[in-house]
Each structure stands twice: as C-alpha cells, then as structure tokens.
Motif scaffolding. Structure first.
Motif, PDB file in Angstrom:
ATOM      1  N   LEU A   5       0.831  -1.829   0.058  1.00 54.73           N
ATOM      2  CA  LEU A   5      -0.071  -0.031  -0.223  1.00 54.73           C
ATOM      3  C   LEU A   5       0.613   1.121  -0.257  1.00 54.73           C
ATOM      4  O   LEU A   5       1.675   1.339   0.290  1.00 54.73           O
ATOM      5  N   ASN A   6       0.275   1.923  -0.688  1.00 49.94           N
ATOM      6  CA  ASN A   6       1.065   3.376  -1.295  1.00 49.94           C
ATOM      7  C   ASN A   6       0.572   4.048  -0.327  1.00 49.94           C
ATOM      8  O   ASN A   6      -0.759   4.689  -0.437  1.00 49.94           O
ATOM      9  N   ILE A   7       1.388   5.207   1.118  1.00 53.21           N
ATOM     10  CA  ILE A   7       0.883   6.076   1.823  1.00 53.21           C
ATOM     11  C   ILE A   7       1.485   7.434   1.820  1.00 53.21           C
ATOM     12  O   ILE A   7       2.651   7.308   2.098  1.00 53.21           O
ATOM     13  N   LEU A   8       0.976   8.223   1.286  1.00 53.22           N
ATOM     14  CA  LEU A   8       0.882   9.535   0.849  1.00 53.22           C
ATOM     15  C   LEU A   8       1.445   9.762   2.928  1.00 53.22           C
ATOM     16  O   LEU A   8       0.289  10.552   3.539  1.00 53.22           O
ATOM     17  N   ALA A   9       2.553  10.718   3.745  1.00 50.61           N
ATOM     18  CA  ALA A   9       2.584  11.165   5.190  1.00 50.61           C
ATOM     19  C   ALA A   9       3.082  12.515   4.524  1.00 50.61           C
ATOM     20  O   ALA A   9       3.869  13.125   3.967  1.00 50.61           O
ATOM     21  N   ILE A  10       2.760  13.171   5.759  1.00 52.42           N
ATOM     22  CA  ILE A  10       2.752  14.258   5.776  1.00 52.42           C
ATOM     23  C   ILE A  10       2.582  15.162   7.321  1.00 52.42           C
ATOM     24  O   ILE A  10       2.328  14.963   8.121  1.00 52.42           O
ATOM     25  N   SER A  11       3.743  16.729   7.120  1.00 51.99           N
ATOM     26  CA  SER A  11       4.288  16.588   8.656  1.00 51.99           C
ATOM     27  C   SER A  11       3.790  17.961   8.325  1.00 51.99           C
ATOM     28  O   SER A  11       3.695  18.964   7.037  1.00 51.99           O
TER      29      SER A  11
END
Length: 183
Positions: A5-11
């Motif tokens: 699964l491709n998870i986009l991580a954002i701070s």
C-alpha cells in the motif's frame, strides 16, 4: 501475501527538526513492510491558494501535489498546533484539494502532537473539520492527540514511551486495514 500500500505522509510543520516531522518518521519505521511511505515535503513549494489559479492544470507544484495524493492508497498527517489551529502551510495544501477531489474517500489518520498538555487538540479538531469537508475517509479510531510529545520521544525521533508507541502502531494497523478494504 498482502498487497503493498502506498501511504502519503505529511508533516504539518516546515521545521526540519519539528517534533511532528520526527514523529512522522518514527511512525514510518514502526509500520509493517506492506506500507510503503512517500513523504510529501512540498508544503513550502505550493503557492498560496488562489481560486483564480485553481484551474484544470494549475501551477506545477499544485499538479505535483495532486498527483501524489491521487496515487496514494491512504494518508498519514502528523501536525503541530500553531496559534490554536492548523499551521498555515498545512491548511494551504488542503485548500488546493477542495475543488479537485483527490482526497475523496481516501483513508486518513491524523496525529497532532505538542509539547503542551493539550496535545494539539484544537489543530486536530480543526483539521478533522476540513478533512470531512473534502470527503476524506477519516479513521477516527486511528487519530490521536499526543500531549507532552517531547517527553515521549527523544531528540533523534525515537519513541521512548511504550504506551505512545503502542497507540501509534495501532493507528498504523487501522490505516492499513482500511486501505486493504478499499483495495
């Protein structure tokens, strides 16, 4: 074998050594091998939201942001609280999605962490309202506010509090399960 699964991580912070950026990277290290993370680091590249620029193609940084979001299976946001609300750069990235729909029904967890006793609760609540408005699939049971984050994580970004680590792992499991169900 489970699907990758491709998870986009954002701070939500622009600071390199932000507690929330370190927390985001700590969560990535806690994840199962089925979760492949892409860190979105373009918050500072996006122009201020302007409806006159929100046209089909729009500015290149906006196109890149929308494409990365479109190709993700889920989203992880780790954010601080600024002035009792969502940091401006994070709000701006959300504003660019209001009319385009890339976040529609995308499984999302929000972690708000703060060195204060409130744990970023106002930013968390505000962010959830915006995500609901853009029809993200916010996984409430996986969302967290973490007070006193600087006591629960060392300066290298390692979670040193076992309860916090367990809660973060549970959030990642919830995100993975929701993404697999959408599969």
């Amino acid at each position: 074998m489970k699907k990758e699964l491709n998870i986009l991580a954002i701070s939500g912070s622009l600071r390199n050594q932000s507690s929330n950026t370190l927390l985001m990277h700590a969560m990535i290290k806690l994840a199962t091998p089925n979760l492949r993370f892409e860190v979105y680091d373009g918050l500072s590249d996006l122009p201020h939201f302007n409806p006159d620029l929100d046209i089909e193609e729009g500015p290149v940084p906006v196109q890149n942001w929308r494409e990365r979001l479109e190709h993700s299976d889920g989203v992880l946001i780790c954010t601080p609280e600024y002035g009792n609300g969502v940091p401006g750069a994070l709000k701006n990235v959300l504003d660019w999605i209001v009319s385009s729909g890339e976040w529609l029904n995308k499984p999302t967890i929000v972690i708000a962490a703060s060195p204060s006793p409130m744990g970023g609760d106002k930013a968390h609540a505000s962010l959830l309202l915006t995500l609901k408005m853009i029809n993200a699939q916010v996984l409430q049971e996986g969302c967290l506010t973490i007070p006193y984050i600087t006591l629960k994580m060392n300066k290298e970004g390692v979670i040193i509090d076992s309860k916090t680590q367990h809660a973060l792992q549970k959030s990642l499991t919830i995100l993975e399960e929701a993404c697999n169900l959408k599969g």
